[in-house]
Design a protein around this motif. Structure first.
Motif, mmCIF file in Angstrom:
data_model
loop_
_atom_site.group_PDB
_atom_site.id
_atom_site.type_symbol
_atom_site.label_atom_id
_atom_site.label_comp_id
_atom_site.label_asym_id
_atom_site.label_seq_id
_atom_site.Cartn_x
_atom_site.Cartn_y
_atom_site.Cartn_z
ATOM 1 N N SER A 269 21.806 105.282 -7.023
ATOM 2 C CA SER A 269 23.141 105.636 -6.520
ATOM 3 C C SER A 269 23.721 106.649 -7.504
ATOM 4 N N HIS A 270 24.873 107.201 -7.169
ATOM 5 C CA HIS A 270 25.412 108.227 -8.062
ATOM 6 C C HIS A 270 26.798 107.866 -8.577
ATOM 7 N N LEU A 271 27.027 108.245 -9.839
ATOM 8 C CA LEU A 271 28.273 107.937 -10.529
ATOM 9 C C LEU A 271 29.337 108.998 -10.303
ATOM 10 N N ASP A 272 28.923 110.197 -9.969
ATOM 11 C CA ASP A 272 29.884 111.297 -9.826
ATOM 12 C C ASP A 272 30.593 111.240 -8.481
ATOM 13 N N THR A 273 31.803 111.769 -8.465
ATOM 14 C CA THR A 273 32.604 111.798 -7.249
ATOM 15 C C THR A 273 33.071 113.228 -6.968
ATOM 16 N N LEU A 274 33.717 113.376 -5.843
ATOM 17 C CA LEU A 274 34.392 114.625 -5.530
ATOM 18 C C LEU A 274 35.523 114.865 -6.527
ATOM 19 N N GLY A 275 35.947 116.098 -6.624
ATOM 20 C CA GLY A 275 37.059 116.432 -7.499
ATOM 21 C C GLY A 275 37.462 117.870 -7.263
ATOM 22 N N ALA A 276 38.005 118.510 -8.295
ATOM 23 C CA ALA A 276 38.414 119.906 -8.176
ATOM 24 C C ALA A 276 38.355 120.543 -9.562
ATOM 25 N N GLN A 277 38.572 121.861 -9.560
ATOM 26 C CA GLN A 277 38.494 122.619 -10.808
ATOM 27 C C GLN A 277 39.523 123.747 -10.751
ATOM 28 N N HIS B 26 31.808 118.895 -1.567
ATOM 29 C CA HIS B 26 32.268 119.374 -0.261
ATOM 30 C C HIS B 26 33.264 118.377 0.336
ATOM 31 N N TRP B 27 34.526 118.770 0.337
ATOM 32 C CA TRP B 27 35.535 117.936 0.981
ATOM 33 C C TRP B 27 36.667 118.821 1.463
ATOM 34 N N SER B 28 37.384 118.314 2.445
ATOM 35 C CA SER B 28 38.382 119.128 3.121
ATOM 36 C C SER B 28 39.699 119.153 2.364
ATOM 37 N N TRP C 170 41.415 125.474 1.224
ATOM 38 C CA TRP C 170 41.630 125.519 -0.224
ATOM 39 C C TRP C 170 42.466 126.729 -0.676
ATOM 40 N N PRO C 171 42.391 127.876 0.015
ATOM 41 C CA PRO C 171 43.288 128.966 -0.383
ATOM 42 C C PRO C 171 44.755 128.691 -0.072
ATOM 43 N N HIS C 172 45.026 127.612 0.662
ATOM 44 C CA HIS C 172 46.390 127.332 1.108
ATOM 45 C C HIS C 172 47.010 126.115 0.416
ATOM 46 N N VAL C 173 46.401 125.697 -0.702
ATOM 47 C CA VAL C 173 46.990 124.637 -1.517
ATOM 48 C C VAL C 173 47.080 125.110 -2.957
ATOM 49 N N GLU C 174 47.905 124.424 -3.737
ATOM 50 C CA GLU C 174 48.029 124.702 -5.165
ATOM 51 C C GLU C 174 48.361 123.405 -5.883
ATOM 52 N N LEU C 175 48.152 123.400 -7.180
ATOM 53 C CA LEU C 175 48.385 122.187 -7.960
ATOM 54 C C LEU C 175 49.660 122.367 -8.781
ATOM 55 N N ARG C 176 50.597 121.462 -8.575
ATOM 56 C CA ARG C 176 51.839 121.432 -9.345
ATOM 57 C C ARG C 176 51.640 120.508 -10.544
ATOM 58 N N VAL C 177 51.790 121.039 -11.744
ATOM 59 C CA VAL C 177 51.597 120.264 -12.976
ATOM 60 C C VAL C 177 52.901 119.577 -13.352
ATOM 61 N N ASP C 178 52.820 118.301 -13.706
ATOM 62 C CA ASP C 178 54.015 117.549 -14.103
ATOM 63 C C ASP C 178 54.313 117.776 -15.591
ATOM 64 N N ALA C 179 54.623 119.012 -15.903
ATOM 65 C CA ALA C 179 55.008 119.424 -17.257
ATOM 66 C C ALA C 179 55.790 120.723 -17.100
ATOM 67 N N LEU C 180 56.411 121.171 -18.176
ATOM 68 C CA LEU C 180 57.189 122.406 -18.101
ATOM 69 C C LEU C 180 56.225 123.579 -17.867
ATOM 70 N N ALA C 181 56.136 124.006 -16.617
ATOM 71 C CA ALA C 181 55.195 125.066 -16.247
ATOM 72 C C ALA C 181 55.884 125.992 -15.251
ATOM 73 N N ARG C 182 56.736 126.873 -15.781
ATOM 74 C CA ARG C 182 57.500 127.780 -14.921
ATOM 75 C C ARG C 182 56.714 129.029 -14.558
ATOM 76 N N ASP C 183 55.717 129.361 -15.392
ATOM 77 C CA ASP C 183 54.945 130.577 -15.162
ATOM 78 C C ASP C 183 53.582 130.436 -15.843
ATOM 79 N N LYS C 184 52.793 131.482 -15.753
ATOM 80 C CA LYS C 184 51.456 131.463 -16.332
ATOM 81 C C LYS C 184 51.495 131.247 -17.842
#
Length: 384
Positions: free
Chosen positions: A72-80, A97-99, A142-156
């Motif tokens: 069996s496998h220990l790894d799961t789906l995720g993102a980068q 591969h996940w939607s 995937w081009p239509h989502v983004e990740l919001r970080v729960d920290a002070l991140a107003r810009d790059k």
């Protein structure tokens, strides 16, 4: 061998809960490898860990060959992290591969060079108060989502100060629920449920002192979700390999959330005729509910082993999952059934002795695939 195998469901569930608590997207599996190795050593197996972390645990039998493998496998789906955006959000790509449909709203952990940050995957247009009907009409992907970080991140620049960088791995919260009626709902049941099945089988074999005719290897891989799986986990002694993974409970499929789902083929082709036949007959012999299925858009550790050049017989036994690679649902009945079958399989006598060697001269001892005609079968049933 013990004709009645008792699986401890409390142990199985406890192990599954523990596995859920350890994030393990492909590429970030060290800690779950450590957890599994400790438990295997507690169960008195001989444990080898490969350079990158695949686990090969040997349980001695009466003979070393032809050994059997369960995987069996220990790894799961995720993102980068793909890109640090000017708005302080993160562009991401999937691991496996996940939607993106199932990504929207997910709570996640970002593993950065300065520590772990929490966040949420959101559609680009997330607020109905701002975008009105566009919230419902925007595309999915995937081009239509983004990740919001729960920290002070107003810009790059803020993201850089936080230590977040391109390539950082993201783990998606499993959000498991264990219901009193036996249903289990969670992300990452693929394949942490399969890992829990293997541990439950090993615990029962240890507790009941089950003997096996040949060595058995219990393999845990770390790259199945990206296609490499068992490519580097086998040893030459292994002649047959049974993968434990998810089935596909959906219209047009024959998988079930109960009992064993025996896969007869996936997108790489049929599984081994003789091994699949044996697994089905063991279910019938020991009263384990079973159904067969064929998977069209699916591959497992078994496929990666064969594609890597291992000349092994392969099979796949599965727990039926509803909404695979999304918010998955299974039933404890299937997990217990699979653990029982795994034990009955490794404890059964070897039928193809020729499999002890990778090659042999001539066809002495080679298998047959003979079948009687329907007319002959009816004649035998009539006793004529």
């Amino acid at each position: 061998m013990h004709t009645r195998i008792s699986i401890d469901p409390d142990y199985l569930v406890a192990q599954l809960k523990a596995l859920f608590s350890i994030p393990s997207p492909t590429g970030y599996t060290d800690e779950i490898v450590r957890f599994i190795v400790r438990e295997l050593e507690r169960l008195e197996l001989e444990v080898i860990v490969t350079r990158r972390g695949a686990i090969r645990a040997r349980r001695p039998g009466r003979s070393r060959r032809p050994a059997r493998g369960i995987v069996s496998h220990l790894d799961t789906l995720g993102a980068q992290v793909k890109l640090l955006k000017d708005n302080g959000r993160l562009e991401i790509v999937p691991i496996g591969h996940w939607s993106a449909r199932f990504a929207e709203g997910a709570r996640v952990s970002i593993f950065s060079g300065k520590g772990i940050y929490r966040g949420t995957i959101l559609p680009l247009k997330a607020s109905g108060h701002v975008y009105n009907d566009e919230v419902d009409t925007q595309p999915t992907g995937w081009p239509h989502v983004e990740l919001r970080v729960d920290a002070l991140a107003r810009d790059k620049k803020d993201l850089v100060q936080l230590g977040i960088d391109v390539g950082d791995i993201i783990a998606v919260d499993p959000q498991p629920e264990f219901l009193d009626n036996g249903y289990i709902v969670s992300r990452h049941l693929d394949d942490k449920a399969g890992v829990a099945v293997m541990l439950a089988a090993l615990e029962a074999m240890h507790r009941l002192d089950v003997e096996t005719p040949v060595d058995t290897y219990w393999l845990f891989t770390i790259g199945e979700e990206v296609g490499v799986g068992a490519s580097a986990a086998l040893v030459p002694e292994i002649a047959s390999l049974v993968a434990i993974d998810n089935g596909t409970t959906a219209p047009g499929q024959n998988s079930s959330e109960f009992g064993v789902t025996l896969a007869m083929a996936d997108q790489t082709g049929p599984f081994d005729y003789h091994l699949s036949k044996k697994l089905f007959e063991l279910c019938s012999e020991h009263g384990i509910p079973v159904q067969k299925d064929v998977f069209r858009y699916y591959r497992s550790d078994a496929a990666s082993a064969v594609e890597a050049g291992h000349d092994v017989r392969t099979g796949l036994i599965a727990f039926g999952i509803d909404a695979s690679h999304g918010y998955e649902r299974i039933h404890l009945n299937a997990l217990v059934s699979l653990a029982k079958l795994a034990i009955h399989y490794v404890a059964s006598e070897v039928q193809i002795e020729r499999d002890a060697e990778e090659t042999a001269p001539g066809i002495k001892g080679f298998t047959h695939q003979r079948a009687v005609t329907a007319e002959q079968s009816l004649t035998r049933e009539d006793g004529k």
